[in-house]
Design a protein around this motif. Structure first.
Motif, PDB file in Angstrom:
ATOM      1  N   GLY A  12       0.851  -1.190   0.000  1.00  0.00           N
ATOM      2  CA  GLY A  12       0.000   0.000   0.000  1.00  0.00           C
ATOM      3  C   GLY A  12       0.882   1.234   0.000  1.00  0.00           C
ATOM      4  O   GLY A  12       2.090   1.164  -0.291  1.00  0.00           O
ATOM      5  N   SER A  13       0.295   2.388   0.367  1.00  0.00           N
ATOM      6  CA  SER A  13       1.084   3.617   0.264  1.00  0.00           C
ATOM      7  C   SER A  13       2.241   3.653   1.251  1.00  0.00           C
ATOM      8  O   SER A  13       3.351   4.067   0.900  1.00  0.00           O
ATOM      9  CB  SER A  13       0.204   4.852   0.403  1.00  0.00           C
ATOM     10  N   TRP A  14       2.035   3.176   2.471  1.00  0.00           N
ATOM     11  CA  TRP A  14       3.096   3.310   3.473  1.00  0.00           C
ATOM     12  C   TRP A  14       4.206   2.276   3.251  1.00  0.00           C
ATOM     13  O   TRP A  14       5.392   2.613   3.286  1.00  0.00           O
ATOM     14  CB  TRP A  14       2.491   3.220   4.867  1.00  0.00           C
ATOM     15  N   HIS A  34      -0.103  -8.699  -2.009  1.00  0.00           N
ATOM     16  CA  HIS A  34      -0.919  -9.930  -2.045  1.00  0.00           C
ATOM     17  C   HIS A  34      -1.732 -10.074  -3.329  1.00  0.00           C
ATOM     18  O   HIS A  34      -2.303 -11.119  -3.589  1.00  0.00           O
ATOM     19  CB  HIS A  34      -1.832 -10.009  -0.815  1.00  0.00           C
ATOM     20  N   PRO A  82      -2.612  -3.266   6.718  1.00  0.00           N
ATOM     21  CA  PRO A  82      -3.530  -2.702   7.716  1.00  0.00           C
ATOM     22  C   PRO A  82      -3.711  -3.665   8.902  1.00  0.00           C
ATOM     23  O   PRO A  82      -3.451  -4.872   8.773  1.00  0.00           O
ATOM     24  CB  PRO A  82      -4.842  -2.548   6.930  1.00  0.00           C
ATOM     25  N   LYS A 105      -0.514   0.658  12.187  1.00  0.00           N
ATOM     26  CA  LYS A 105      -1.022   1.332  13.386  1.00  0.00           C
ATOM     27  C   LYS A 105      -2.397   0.769  13.679  1.00  0.00           C
ATOM     28  O   LYS A 105      -3.289   0.843  12.823  1.00  0.00           O
ATOM     29  CB  LYS A 105      -1.111   2.842  13.144  1.00  0.00           C
ATOM     30  N   SER A 136       4.138  10.707   9.974  1.00  0.00           N
ATOM     31  CA  SER A 136       4.875  10.326   8.751  1.00  0.00           C
ATOM     32  C   SER A 136       3.904   9.989   7.627  1.00  0.00           C
ATOM     33  O   SER A 136       3.550   8.829   7.441  1.00  0.00           O
ATOM     34  CB  SER A 136       5.759   9.113   9.060  1.00  0.00           C
ATOM     35  N   ALA A 138       2.962   9.003   4.045  1.00  0.00           N
ATOM     36  CA  ALA A 138       3.707   8.196   3.083  1.00  0.00           C
ATOM     37  C   ALA A 138       4.323   9.040   1.964  1.00  0.00           C
ATOM     38  O   ALA A 138       5.506   8.909   1.647  1.00  0.00           O
ATOM     39  CB  ALA A 138       2.773   7.135   2.498  1.00  0.00           C
ATOM     40  N   ARG A 253      -6.160  10.155   5.764  1.00  0.00           N
ATOM     41  CA  ARG A 253      -7.380   9.493   5.308  1.00  0.00           C
ATOM     42  C   ARG A 253      -8.438   9.504   6.404  1.00  0.00           C
ATOM     43  O   ARG A 253      -9.624   9.644   6.152  1.00  0.00           O
ATOM     44  CB  ARG A 253      -7.106   8.049   4.872  1.00  0.00           C
ATOM     45  N   GLN A 276      -8.914   3.945   0.432  1.00  0.00           N
ATOM     46  CA  GLN A 276      -7.733   3.374   1.091  1.00  0.00           C
ATOM     47  C   GLN A 276      -8.127   3.038   2.524  1.00  0.00           C
ATOM     48  O   GLN A 276      -9.235   3.366   2.956  1.00  0.00           O
ATOM     49  CB  GLN A 276      -6.600   4.398   1.115  1.00  0.00           C
ATOM     50  N   VAL A 277      -7.174   2.422   3.246  1.00  0.00           N
ATOM     51  CA  VAL A 277      -7.511   2.000   4.598  1.00  0.00           C
ATOM     52  C   VAL A 277      -7.815   3.218   5.500  1.00  0.00           C
ATOM     53  O   VAL A 277      -7.125   4.228   5.441  1.00  0.00           O
ATOM     54  CB  VAL A 277      -6.382   1.119   5.202  1.00  0.00           C
ATOM     55  N   GLU A 279      -8.007   3.322   9.188  1.00  0.00           N
ATOM     56  CA  GLU A 279      -7.796   2.477  10.374  1.00  0.00           C
ATOM     57  C   GLU A 279      -8.726   2.856  11.532  1.00  0.00           C
ATOM     58  O   GLU A 279      -9.204   2.000  12.266  1.00  0.00           O
ATOM     59  CB  GLU A 279      -6.342   2.565  10.842  1.00  0.00           C
TER      60      GLU A 279
END
Ligand SMILES: NC(=O)C1=CN([C@@H]2O[C@H](COP(=O)(O)OP(=O)(O)OC[C@H]3O[C@@H](n4cnc5c(N)ncnc54)[C@H](O)[C@@H]3O)[C@@H](O)[C@H]2O)C=CC1
Ligand SMILES: O=C(CO)COP(=O)(O)O
Length: 329
Positions: A12-14, A34, A82, A105, A136, A138, A253, A276-277, A279
């Protein structure tokens, strides 16, 4: 520079941003995703068009769909999926690595456990673990913009070796051994960023946002201390640093998701628009579960969770919080 082989699990982005950073500073990085189609696309474009389209991969970054090869070849394994996929990834690792680090996270949704507890259960409590957290985004890290992060670990030698990988030019790495505090900060700041987004989406002002951040920080610290964290962690990069970042900047996000909810967009539509995720949407209920278990009062997180469960409207969240009995700070 002592070149290492690093596997990043999660494209993903991070995960991609950290892979780019590590490859740029000279390491050999395998970036596992994946979805084989996505991996094929990254291999063809030498970039991650889905998440960081405008940044080319350095020569030493190789996308891969072969999980076992990534683990087999790595000196260091860094998980970047995630939180809902974290346990699945841990269970997929067949060969025990020399240590693990993660960028995730959040709290495990099945067991309500901290991710460090999941890792201890699988690999043992003294197994070296490292958590990279703090303010931080991404995209900024991938563009090499100045950033400072927290690195929490239970093993000081392992921690220093991870710091050596990451700490470079525009990325400063600060060390701590407070794994609990850092993880609690990372999970709760996402929930509070949704709250700040809701407040701004409703058209409330800077006063409301500052109040949410400050009283949210108090909630974060109360739960963290009950779980065994240290107070100073909440004033560090993983605590107030990441809280301010995600509550105030529209790159977040979680914050953008909250903004949409405050503008009366439904939860499902808002999540789809973010794409996107988010969280905090998942972690709100885990945080409230832990608060109840440890008899900790967390009114802001509880109201945001009630909204995410579809029980109350954004306006009611604010009304319920403002009508609470007066109390001492
Ligand atoms: N993006 C950011 O700026 C930062 C993100 N984080 C944290 O890093 C973690 C990952 O976030 P992002 O990369 O930003 O999310 P993202 O939404 O950009 O990407 C998530 C990736 O995980 C993959 N994924 C989903 N389910 C999976 C599974 N079961 N197995 C393997 N892969 C799976 C998706 O295909 C996608 O590639 C989150 O916990 C987030 O809070 C932490 C700091 C910064
Ligand atoms: O954790 C982050 C920055 O430190 C990213 O926050 P979001 O997941 O809200 O975008």
């Amino acid at each position: 520079m002592n070149q290492k082989n690093i596997a990043i699990l999660g494209a993903g982005s991070w995960g991609t941003a950290v892979a780019i950073h590590l490859a740029k500073v000279g390491h050999r990085v395998l970036l596992w995703g994946h979805d084989p189609q996505h991996v094929a696309l990254m291999t063809e474009k030498k970039a991650n068009p889905r998440y960081l389209p405008d940044i080319d991969f350095p020569e030493t970054l190789e996308p891969s769909a072969d999980f076992d090869r990534c683990i087999e070849e790595a000196h260091y394994v860094i998980i970047a999926v995630p939180s809902h996929a974290f346990a699945e990834i841990i269970n997929k690792i067949k060969k025990t690595p020399q240590g693990l680090a993660w960028l995730t996270k959040g709290i495990d949704p099945q067991s309500h456990q901290l991710l460090s507890d999941l890792v201890s259960q699988t690999f043992g409590s003294t197994f070296p673990k490292a958590i990279i957290s703090g303010p931080s985004f991404a995209k900024e890290v991938a563009h090499f913009l100045p950033t400072a992060v927290t690195l929490a670990s239970n093993d000081s030698e392992y921690q220093k070796s991870i710091r050596e990988l990451l700490h470079h030019d525009n990325l400063r790495v600060y060390l701590t051994d407070d794994l609990i505090g850092v993880q609690i900060c990372g999970a709760i700041k996402n929930v509070l960023a949704i709250g700040c987004g809701i407040s701004d989406g409703l058209g409330y002002g800077a006063n409301a946002k500052a109040a949410l951040i400050t009283r949210g920080l108090a909630e974060m610290e109360r739960l963290g201390l009950a779980l065994g964290a240290r107070a100073e962690t909440f004033l560090g990069l993983a605590g107030v640093g990441d809280l301010v970042l995600t509550c105030t900047d529209d790159q977040s996000r979680n914050r953008r998701f909250g903004l949409l909810l405050g503008q009366n967009i439904s939860i499902n539509d808002a999540e789809q628009q973010i794409g996107q995720v988010v969280e905090g949407k998942y972690n709100a209920s885990q945080v409230c579960f832990l608060a109840k278990q440890h008899h900790v009062e967390m009114p802001i997180c509880e109201q945001i969770n009630a909204l995410l469960q579809g029980k109350i409207s954004p306006k009611q969240v604010v009304q319920n919080l403002m009508s609470r009995p007066p109390k001492e700070e």
